[in-house]
Design a protein around this motif. Structure first.
Motif, PDB file in Angstrom:
ATOM      1  N   ASP A   1       0.807  -1.222   0.000  1.00 47.02           N
ATOM      2  CA  ASP A   1       0.000   0.000   0.000  1.00 47.02           C
ATOM      3  C   ASP A   1       0.836   1.267   0.000  1.00 47.02           C
ATOM      4  N   PHE A   2       1.959   1.259   0.720  1.00 49.31           N
ATOM      5  CA  PHE A   2       2.731   2.475   0.916  1.00 49.31           C
ATOM      6  C   PHE A   2       4.041   2.478   0.148  1.00 49.31           C
ATOM      7  N   ASP A   3       4.084   1.673  -0.921  1.00 50.01           N
ATOM      8  CA  ASP A   3       5.260   1.729  -1.798  1.00 50.01           C
ATOM      9  C   ASP A   3       5.429   3.139  -2.357  1.00 50.01           C
ATOM     10  N   TYR A   4       4.314   3.786  -2.701  1.00 54.02           N
ATOM     11  CA  TYR A   4       4.307   5.190  -3.105  1.00 54.02           C
ATOM     12  C   TYR A   4       3.208   5.906  -2.330  1.00 54.02           C
ATOM     13  N   VAL A   5       3.523   7.092  -1.843  1.00 50.68           N
ATOM     14  CA  VAL A   5       2.589   7.870  -1.027  1.00 50.68           C
ATOM     15  C   VAL A   5       2.687   9.348  -1.417  1.00 50.68           C
ATOM     16  N   ILE A   6       1.532   9.991  -1.544  1.00 50.82           N
ATOM     17  CA  ILE A   6       1.476  11.452  -1.649  1.00 50.82           C
ATOM     18  C   ILE A   6       0.625  11.933  -0.491  1.00 50.82           C
ATOM     19  N   ALA A   7       1.193  12.728   0.382  1.00 49.29           N
ATOM     20  CA  ALA A   7       0.461  13.199   1.555  1.00 49.29           C
ATOM     21  C   ALA A   7      -0.607  14.210   1.147  1.00 49.29           C
ATOM     22  N   ILE A   8      -1.820  14.018   1.642  1.00 52.10           N
ATOM     23  CA  ILE A   8      -2.881  15.017   1.531  1.00 52.10           C
ATOM     24  C   ILE A   8      -2.781  15.884   2.777  1.00 52.10           C
ATOM     25  N   ASP A   9      -2.692  17.186   2.602  1.00 53.09           N
ATOM     26  CA  ASP A   9      -2.417  18.070   3.739  1.00 53.09           C
ATOM     27  C   ASP A   9      -3.671  18.296   4.582  1.00 53.09           C
ATOM     28  N   TYR A  10      -4.115  17.202   5.193  1.00 59.67           N
ATOM     29  CA  TYR A  10      -5.199  17.230   6.169  1.00 59.67           C
ATOM     30  C   TYR A  10      -4.599  16.956   7.542  1.00 59.67           C
TER      31      TYR A  10
ATOM     32  N   MET B   1      -1.019   3.433  -2.949  1.00 58.62           N
ATOM     33  CA  MET B   1      -1.271   2.281  -3.822  1.00 58.62           C
ATOM     34  C   MET B   1      -2.546   1.553  -3.426  1.00 58.62           C
ATOM     35  N   ASP B   2      -3.256   1.062  -4.431  1.00 59.23           N
ATOM     36  CA  ASP B   2      -4.547   0.413  -4.232  1.00 59.23           C
ATOM     37  C   ASP B   2      -4.392  -1.063  -3.896  1.00 59.23           C
ATOM     38  N   HIS B   3      -5.277  -1.555  -2.990  1.00 63.99           N
ATOM     39  CA  HIS B   3      -5.296  -2.982  -2.674  1.00 63.99           C
ATOM     40  C   HIS B   3      -6.602  -3.635  -3.103  1.00 63.99           C
ATOM     41  N   GLY B   4      -7.448  -2.897  -3.846  1.00 64.04           N
ATOM     42  CA  GLY B   4      -8.643  -3.488  -4.423  1.00 64.04           C
ATOM     43  C   GLY B   4      -9.923  -3.266  -3.651  1.00 64.04           C
ATOM     44  N   SER B   5      -9.875  -2.496  -2.555  1.00 66.49           N
ATOM     45  CA  SER B   5     -11.088  -2.250  -1.769  1.00 66.49           C
ATOM     46  C   SER B   5     -10.925  -0.955  -0.984  1.00 66.49           C
ATOM     47  N   GLY B   6     -11.940  -0.635  -0.159  1.00 68.86           N
ATOM     48  CA  GLY B   6     -11.939   0.609   0.575  1.00 68.86           C
ATOM     49  C   GLY B   6     -10.836   0.708   1.618  1.00 68.86           C
ATOM     50  N   THR B   7     -10.627   1.922   2.123  1.00 72.61           N
ATOM     51  CA  THR B   7      -9.545   2.223   3.048  1.00 72.61           C
ATOM     52  C   THR B   7     -10.110   2.742   4.367  1.00 72.61           C
ATOM     53  N   SER B   8      -9.225   3.196   5.226  1.00 71.25           N
ATOM     54  CA  SER B   8      -9.652   3.840   6.464  1.00 71.25           C
ATOM     55  C   SER B   8      -9.729   5.349   6.333  1.00 71.25           C
ATOM     56  N   GLY B   9      -9.603   5.867   5.108  1.00 74.52           N
ATOM     57  CA  GLY B   9      -9.720   7.299   4.879  1.00 74.52           C
ATOM     58  C   GLY B   9      -8.915   7.814   3.702  1.00 74.52           C
ATOM     59  N   CYS B  10      -7.927   7.043   3.254  1.00 83.20           N
ATOM     60  CA  CYS B  10      -7.086   7.444   2.135  1.00 83.20           C
ATOM     61  C   CYS B  10      -7.791   7.243   0.797  1.00 83.20           C
ATOM     62  N   VAL B  11      -7.144   7.730  -0.258  1.00 80.15           N
ATOM     63  CA  VAL B  11      -7.574   7.499  -1.636  1.00 80.15           C
ATOM     64  C   VAL B  11      -6.484   6.677  -2.312  1.00 80.15           C
ATOM     65  N   THR B  12      -6.871   5.580  -2.976  1.00 75.73           N
ATOM     66  CA  THR B  12      -5.881   4.658  -3.519  1.00 75.73           C
ATOM     67  C   THR B  12      -6.062   4.449  -5.017  1.00 75.73           C
ATOM     68  N   MET B  13      -4.930   4.252  -5.689  1.00 75.94           N
ATOM     69  CA  MET B  13      -4.899   4.058  -7.129  1.00 75.94           C
ATOM     70  C   MET B  13      -3.860   3.012  -7.486  1.00 75.94           C
ATOM     71  N   SER B  14      -3.832   2.633  -8.747  1.00 76.69           N
ATOM     72  CA  SER B  14      -2.863   1.655  -9.230  1.00 76.69           C
ATOM     73  C   SER B  14      -1.451   2.215  -9.180  1.00 76.69           C
ATOM     74  N   LYS B  15      -0.481   1.318  -9.261  1.00 70.54           N
ATOM     75  CA  LYS B  15       0.911   1.751  -9.275  1.00 70.54           C
ATOM     76  C   LYS B  15       1.214   2.675 -10.449  1.00 70.54           C
ATOM     77  N   PRO B  16       0.778   2.358 -11.693  1.00 70.20           N
ATOM     78  CA  PRO B  16       1.049   3.290 -12.797  1.00 70.20           C
ATOM     79  C   PRO B  16       0.434   4.664 -12.574  1.00 70.20           C
ATOM     80  N   ALA B  17      -0.757   4.707 -11.966  1.00 70.12           N
ATOM     81  CA  ALA B  17      -1.385   5.997 -11.688  1.00 70.12           C
ATOM     82  C   ALA B  17      -0.571   6.800 -10.687  1.00 70.12           C
ATOM     83  N   MET B  18      -0.103   6.126  -9.629  1.00 68.79           N
ATOM     84  CA  MET B  18       0.703   6.823  -8.639  1.00 68.79           C
ATOM     85  C   MET B  18       2.014   7.319  -9.238  1.00 68.79           C
ATOM     86  N   GLU B  19       2.651   6.500 -10.048  1.00 65.67           N
ATOM     87  CA  GLU B  19       3.897   6.927 -10.687  1.00 65.67           C
ATOM     88  C   GLU B  19       3.654   8.138 -11.577  1.00 65.67           C
TER      89      GLU B  19
END
Length: 248
Positions: free
Chosen positions: A170-179, A206-224
């Motif tokens: 999940d956290f291979d790539y992360v962009i912090a949302i300033d909340y 990074m996305d794991h295929g289902s909902g999170t505890s508050g984050c927004v997740t996407m595929s690895k290519p999208a994050m890159e």
């Protein structure tokens, strides 16, 4: 664009504090379904052809209240269109300002909080916060893919191996949302200016295929793609929420 390098002592200190935050809540980014507005990409990035991008005077699907909160100097908007108040499914669209108009660049299927969205996010509610937030810092387990935002690589981002295997990356790539965080610090900095009860560690990751505890997740290519495209000189922000709240 320069890179921010975090010295080893600071990184270890921050990482150890943040690791406790991870375990306390799976909090913003732990484990666990689309209205009118932006079209849905069906899981594939929409190529940035003239036909697919389009140009708009305002960000589509976003009402005047949130439009006014987009800084006048912002040239990039990551819009997150949640399918419904209680839905974990969403669509992410990247817009870039070209003169007086916003141009749609790409879009991706995404997930948000397992229980949907809220305008009053609290720690552990498993809903993503509605609003407009700046994007100033990035990081992850993997090496910098060429990010424009300051990037902190740190193994301490890794999800605990006690979590189910789909969440390990999940956290291979992360962009912090300033909340409820301090801008200019690594995404895993544990400081909560508004207090722990308001939650934190709200990230794009990074996305794991289902909902999170508050984050927004996407595929690895999208994050890159986002990491390479977001430019601090263009003051990027995220505009996020379910479609009804976005238009309110």
């Amino acid at each position: 664009m320069g890179r921010v390098q975090i010295d080893g002592v600071r990184r270890v200190t921050v990482a150890m504090a943040a690791f406790g935050t991870f375990l306390a809540a799976l909090s913003a980014c732990g484990a666990s379904g689309r209205g009118s507005g932006e079209p849905k990409p069906g899981g594939q990035a929409v190529q940035s052809t003239a036909a697919s991008r389009g140009s708009h005077r305002i960000i589509p699907g976003v009402g005047a209240r949130l439009q006014r909160r987009i800084p006048t100097d912002s040239g990039q908007v990551v819009a997150v269109y949640g399918d419904g108040k209680d839905s974990a499914d969403s669509t992410v669209v990247l817009y870039a300002r070209r003169g007086a108009v916003w141009q749609r660049i790409r879009s991706w299927a995404a997930h948000n909080g397992k229980k949907g969205w809220t305008t009053d996010h609290r720690s552990g509610d498993r809903r993503s916060p509605v609003g407009v937030f700046t994007l100033t810092d990035a990081g992850g387990v993997l090496k910098d893919p060429g990010a424009g935002l300051p990037y902190t690589r740190d193994p301490a981002f890794a999800a605990p191996r006690s979590w189910a295997k789909p969440y390990w990356h999940d956290f291979d790539y992360v962009i912090a949302i300033d909340y409820n965080r301090v801008k200019g610090t690594p995404p895993n900095d544990p400081t909560r200016p508004e207090g722990e009860e308001r939650g934190g560690n709200i990230w794009l990751h990074m996305d794991h295929g289902s909902g999170t505890s508050g984050c927004v997740t996407m595929s690895k290519p999208a994050m890159e793609y986002l990491l390479r495209r977001l430019d601090p000189d263009r003051h990027p922000v995220v505009v996020m929420g379910d479609r009804a709240d976005l238009m309110s």
